[in-house]
Design a protein around this motif. Structure first.
Motif, PDB file in Angstrom:
ATOM      1  N   LYS A 125       0.819  -1.243   0.085  1.00 32.76           N
ATOM      2  CA  LYS A 125       0.014  -0.001  -0.004  1.00 32.76           C
ATOM      3  C   LYS A 125       0.979   1.062  -0.159  1.00 32.76           C
ATOM      4  CE  LYS A 125      -3.706  -2.191   2.674  1.00 32.76           C
ATOM      5  NZ  LYS A 125      -3.157  -3.591   2.793  1.00 32.76           N
ATOM      6  N   THR A 126       0.301   2.363  -0.416  1.00 32.09           N
ATOM      7  CA  THR A 126       1.113   3.508  -0.259  1.00 32.09           C
ATOM      8  C   THR A 126       0.742   4.653   0.722  1.00 32.09           C
ATOM      9  OG1 THR A 126      -0.552   4.551  -1.952  1.00 32.09           O
ATOM     10  CG2 THR A 126       1.170   3.397  -2.994  1.00 32.09           C
ATOM     11  N   ASP A 127       0.000   3.957   1.716  1.00 33.36           N
ATOM     12  CA  ASP A 127      -0.425   4.899   2.797  1.00 33.36           C
ATOM     13  C   ASP A 127       0.508   4.749   3.887  1.00 33.36           C
ATOM     14  OD1 ASP A 127      -0.650   2.488   4.646  1.00 33.36           O
ATOM     15  OD2 ASP A 127      -2.477   2.162   3.445  1.00 33.36           O
ATOM     16  N   LYS A 128       0.480   5.661   5.027  1.00 36.50           N
ATOM     17  CA  LYS A 128       1.483   5.885   5.919  1.00 36.50           C
ATOM     18  C   LYS A 128       1.637   4.826   6.781  1.00 36.50           C
ATOM     19  CE  LYS A 128       1.344   9.924   7.943  1.00 36.50           C
ATOM     20  NZ  LYS A 128       1.005  11.249   8.986  1.00 36.50           N
ATOM     21  N   TYR A 130       1.324   1.585   6.186  1.00 34.46           N
ATOM     22  CA  TYR A 130       2.172   0.478   5.500  1.00 34.46           C
ATOM     23  C   TYR A 130       3.705   0.761   5.235  1.00 34.46           C
ATOM     24  CZ  TYR A 130       3.666  -3.140   2.178  1.00 34.46           C
ATOM     25  OH  TYR A 130       4.365  -4.087   1.605  1.00 34.46           O
ATOM     26  N   ARG A 151       5.905  14.973  -1.131  1.00 32.62           N
ATOM     27  CA  ARG A 151       5.119  14.453  -0.060  1.00 32.62           C
ATOM     28  C   ARG A 151       6.001  14.102   1.493  1.00 32.62           C
ATOM     29  NH1 ARG A 151       3.452  14.052  -4.491  1.00 32.62           N
ATOM     30  NH2 ARG A 151       1.388  14.006  -5.247  1.00 32.62           N
ATOM     31  N   TYR A 157       6.151  10.252   6.833  1.00 33.99           N
ATOM     32  CA  TYR A 157       5.786   8.914   6.472  1.00 33.99           C
ATOM     33  C   TYR A 157       6.679   7.912   7.302  1.00 33.99           C
ATOM     34  CZ  TYR A 157       2.121   9.244   2.959  1.00 33.99           C
ATOM     35  OH  TYR A 157       0.909   9.958   2.391  1.00 33.99           O
TER      36      TYR A 157
END
Length: 255
Positions: A125-128, A130, A151, A157
């Motif tokens: 995933k590209t979310d924080k 993960y 970003r 992140y």
């Protein structure tokens, strides 16, 4: 009368010389030569790839001779502006920042940005949540590198971002496990994933950028060359030359 004949002969010779000079005009195209399949060097050291083939086709339409000048990626735009070559055809994304330094033609292909990681990596995933604690690689001064930097991945992140001078060096670190994933142009990674080295890796998630327009760069204000390149691009698309080059590298259209 004899003097007049000599004048006519001299004038004719001058016209022939001028025509020959125009025919012999040579343009230099700048290419990184380290970004297969778009640009690379073969076993003999010759520059090859999609960018080179498109550049040659454009030069043929413009009826000029073209030679290749290679440049490291980090300094490729400064090299153009220092007049080391006349135009830059090296898979350069059209961005607002780069428009401040150079002028672009119409796009000659479209790309996407997507992550690759080991096939064994599940639920990428590209979310924080993960990405926290992982190391992500990208080539320096590319759209992928900029996407990660914009970003603020390292602070927001908790991601370690490692930037490389070439895409090949990013692959080496992915193979060795020094990075967990790479973000790069999809069609560059498409080629690498087909190789022996890339067999254990795959695309992960959806593209984070869907429409990355790639253009040819010329020096600011060089409208004459930019217009000629645009006209030649239209011609090679219309007469099928572009498709032949496209099909040499990809089983789908990237235009």
């Amino acid at each position: 009368m004899q003097t007049y004949k000599k004048f006519l002969l001299a004038a004719a010779a001058s016209l022939v010389f001028s025509a020959s000079a125009m025919a012999a005009e040579t343009l230099k195209m700048g290419i990184e030569a380290a970004y297969p399949p778009f640009n690379n060097k073969d076993a003999s050291g010759n520059v090859v790839g999609f960018d080179k083939d498109i550049g040659d086709a454009l030069c043929a339409k413009m009826k000029v001779e073209c030679s290749v000048v290679t440049s490291d990626w980090d300094g490729i735009i400064p090299a153009l502006n220092a007049k080391k070559f006349d135009f830059l055809i090296s898979s350069l994304s059209i961005t607002e920042e780069r428009k401040q330094a150079v002028d672009f033609t119409e796009p000659y292909y479209s790309n996407k940005l997507q992550f690759i990681a080991p096939k064994a990596t599940e639920d990428f995933k590209t979310d924080k949540a993960y990405l926290s604690g992982k190391t992500i690689g990208a080539q320096r001064a590319t759209l992928a590198g900029t996407w990660l930097e914009d970003r603020n991945m390292e602070d927001d992140y908790n991601v370690k971002v490692t930037l490389y001078d070439t895409q090949e060096n990013a692959y080496l670190d992915l193979l060795s496990g020094r990075v967990d994933a790479i973000l790069a142009d999809k069609y560059v990674q498409y080629e690498w994933l087909k190789s022996k080295d890339g067999a254990a890796f795959e695309f992960k998630g959806d593209p984070v950028v869907e429409s990355d327009k790639i253009g040819i760069a010329v020096r600011k204000g060089d409208d004459e060359l930019r217009n000629k390149l645009n006209a030649a691009l239209k011609e090679i698309v219309a007469d099928g030359t572009y498709k032949k080059i496209n099909d040499k590298y990809f089983p789908f259209s990237i235009y």
